[in-house]
Motif scaffolding. Structure first.
Motif, PDB file in Angstrom:
ATOM      1  N   VAL A  52     -55.291 -36.114   2.628  1.00 12.95           N
ATOM      2  CA  VAL A  52     -55.966 -35.218   3.577  1.00 12.95           C
ATOM      3  C   VAL A  52     -56.220 -33.858   2.936  1.00 12.95           C
ATOM      4  O   VAL A  52     -57.319 -33.295   3.056  1.00 12.95           O
ATOM      5  CB  VAL A  52     -55.118 -35.058   4.855  1.00 12.95           C
ATOM      6  N   LEU A  53     -55.220 -33.323   2.253  1.00 15.44           N
ATOM      7  CA  LEU A  53     -55.330 -31.972   1.711  1.00 15.44           C
ATOM      8  C   LEU A  53     -56.303 -31.897   0.534  1.00 15.44           C
ATOM      9  O   LEU A  53     -57.135 -30.981   0.465  1.00 15.44           O
ATOM     10  CB  LEU A  53     -53.946 -31.467   1.299  1.00 15.44           C
ATOM     11  N   VAL A  54     -56.218 -32.840  -0.394  1.00 12.89           N
ATOM     12  CA  VAL A  54     -57.099 -32.755  -1.565  1.00 12.89           C
ATOM     13  C   VAL A  54     -58.553 -33.033  -1.198  1.00 12.89           C
ATOM     14  O   VAL A  54     -59.475 -32.558  -1.870  1.00 12.89           O
ATOM     15  CB  VAL A  54     -56.638 -33.690  -2.704  1.00 12.89           C
ATOM     16  N   GLU A  55     -58.767 -33.773  -0.106  1.00 13.65           N
ATOM     17  CA  GLU A  55     -60.139 -33.997   0.347  1.00 13.65           C
ATOM     18  C   GLU A  55     -60.670 -32.809   1.149  1.00 13.65           C
ATOM     19  O   GLU A  55     -61.868 -32.520   1.122  1.00 13.65           O
ATOM     20  CB  GLU A  55     -60.209 -35.272   1.195  1.00 13.65           C
ATOM     21  N   GLY A  56     -59.783 -32.109   1.853  1.00 18.68           N
ATOM     22  CA  GLY A  56     -60.221 -31.037   2.727  1.00 18.68           C
ATOM     23  C   GLY A  56     -60.282 -29.659   2.100  1.00 18.68           C
ATOM     24  O   GLY A  56     -61.121 -28.826   2.502  1.00 18.68           O
ATOM     25  N   LEU A  57     -59.437 -29.370   1.131  1.00 15.67           N
ATOM     26  CA  LEU A  57     -59.373 -28.021   0.572  1.00 15.67           C
ATOM     27  C   LEU A  57     -60.659 -27.568  -0.122  1.00 15.67           C
ATOM     28  O   LEU A  57     -61.003 -26.378  -0.050  1.00 15.67           O
ATOM     29  CB  LEU A  57     -58.188 -27.903  -0.394  1.00 15.67           C
ATOM     30  N   PRO A  58     -61.405 -28.445  -0.799  1.00 16.68           N
ATOM     31  CA  PRO A  58     -62.646 -27.971  -1.440  1.00 16.68           C
ATOM     32  C   PRO A  58     -63.659 -27.368  -0.474  1.00 16.68           C
ATOM     33  O   PRO A  58     -64.541 -26.614  -0.894  1.00 16.68           O
ATOM     34  CB  PRO A  58     -63.190 -29.240  -2.112  1.00 16.68           C
ATOM     35  N   SER A  59     -63.548 -27.672   0.806  1.00 20.00           N
ATOM     36  CA  SER A  59     -64.481 -27.102   1.790  1.00 20.00           C
ATOM     37  C   SER A  59     -64.000 -25.763   2.321  1.00 20.00           C
ATOM     38  O   SER A  59     -64.687 -25.123   3.124  1.00 20.00           O
ATOM     39  CB  SER A  59     -64.681 -28.072   2.959  1.00 20.00           C
ATOM     40  N   ILE A  60     -62.814 -25.323   1.886  1.00 21.18           N
ATOM     41  CA  ILE A  60     -62.253 -24.047   2.322  1.00 21.18           C
ATOM     42  C   ILE A  60     -62.244 -23.094   1.133  1.00 21.18           C
ATOM     43  O   ILE A  60     -61.660 -23.399   0.099  1.00 21.18           O
ATOM     44  CB  ILE A  60     -60.829 -24.226   2.876  1.00 21.18           C
ATOM     45  N   GLY A  61     -62.880 -21.960   1.257  1.00 22.12           N
ATOM     46  CA  GLY A  61     -62.941 -21.030   0.132  1.00 22.12           C
ATOM     47  C   GLY A  61     -63.975 -21.471  -0.876  1.00 22.12           C
ATOM     48  O   GLY A  61     -65.111 -21.805  -0.533  1.00 22.12           O
ATOM     49  N   SER A  62     -63.570 -21.522  -2.142  1.00 21.33           N
ATOM     50  CA  SER A  62     -64.490 -21.880  -3.217  1.00 21.33           C
ATOM     51  C   SER A  62     -64.206 -23.287  -3.730  1.00 21.33           C
ATOM     52  O   SER A  62     -63.051 -23.666  -3.940  1.00 21.33           O
ATOM     53  CB  SER A  62     -64.346 -20.881  -4.375  1.00 21.33           C
TER      54      SER A  62
END
Length: 268
Positions: A52-62
């Motif tokens: 969940v985290l590695v898929e979602g984090l790229p859409s947050i910030g840069s």
């Protein structure tokens, strides 16, 4: 880093809640537990939250910010040494607590910039509690999804209140407790120990045994945002991240104040 950290908080909290839901969906029965090289356990819940985290984090910030997760920690120093800003993630901190059926485990996500945590979110999946810290601006607590945010501030107590690990109370910790005499001691799991200090409910959490950088970064941001400290107990300086090949932390203490009487009896 030309970006408002405040704008990252809401989507990051939502993502941490989603990772927590993935953990709870796995449940605690009939867990397929494997052992890592360091003999620490990993379960399907760890891996579900990681995904969940590695898929979602790229859409947050840069999208240019790399992700270092406990479950993908084999990135070599030759690559990591080029990083300035990156996400540091522990998808399920307190796997032993999760396996034994307690609620003392957490999801930890920190944003590291120039070797220091500048934003951190700690989520407690079973209860829905969330702690957020931005060292330059403050720290906050939310009891449940949609609930009111409360500002956090450390405070000191007499007698001292210590939080310690249920599984890692070694000789140095026992010696410190004995030297302090009249203290209150509480056992907690995962990064929730640092959050307890940030909430003003404990004075310090000493940790002499081995931990990794993903264990502390998010909680350090929360604690520092609340006015506390998480420091190397030899240099008494804030823990730094991605500063070398090793991803292990030195012995450290999380505390409300660096001026406490406990410094006088600190074990060598």
């Amino acid at each position: 880093m030309n970006l408002s950290l405040q704008s990252l908080i809401d989507p990051l909290v939502a993502l941490v809640r989603e990772a927590g839901a993935a953990i709870e969906a796995v449940g605690h029965g009939a867990l397929d537990t494997q052992r890592k090289v360091d003999d620490s356990p990993v379960t399907a819940a760890d891996l579900a939250a990681h995904q969940v985290l590695v898929e979602g984090l790229p859409s947050i910030g840069s999208r240019d910010w790399p992700i270092l997760s406990e479950e993908s920690a084999s990135i070599p120093w030759s690559e990591r040494s080029e990083w300035s800003t990156y996400w540091l993630v522990d998808p399920l901190d307190g796997t032993k607590e999760f396996i034994r059926g307690s609620d003392q485990y957490s999801v930890n996500v920190a944003l590291i910039d120039s070797n220091l945590p500048v934003l951190g979110v700690v989520g407690k999946p079973r209860t829905g509690e969330i702690w957020v810290g931005e060292p330059a601006r403050g720290a906050w607590y939310q009891a449940s999804d949609g609930g009111a945010w409360e500002s956090l501030q450390v405070r000191s107590h007499n007698p001292l209140r210590l939080v310690v690990s249920r599984f890692h109370r070694g000789a140095s910790t026992r010696r410190l407790i004995e030297s302090l005499g009249d203290v209150e001691v509480e056992e907690l799991g995962s990064s929730l120990k640092c959050c307890r200090v940030a909430e003003g409910l404990a004075d310090l959490y000493p940790r002499f045994g081995p931990t990794s950088e993903w264990d502390t970064a998010a909680a350090q941001a929360v604690l520092e945002g609340a006015g506390g400290h998480l420091v190397d107990c030899h240099s008494w300086r804030a823990l730094r991240y991605n500063a070398g090949d090793s991803l292990l932390n030195p012995a450290f203490v999380a505390c409300a104040s660096l001026d406490g009487v406990w410094r006088d009896v600190w074990p060598d």
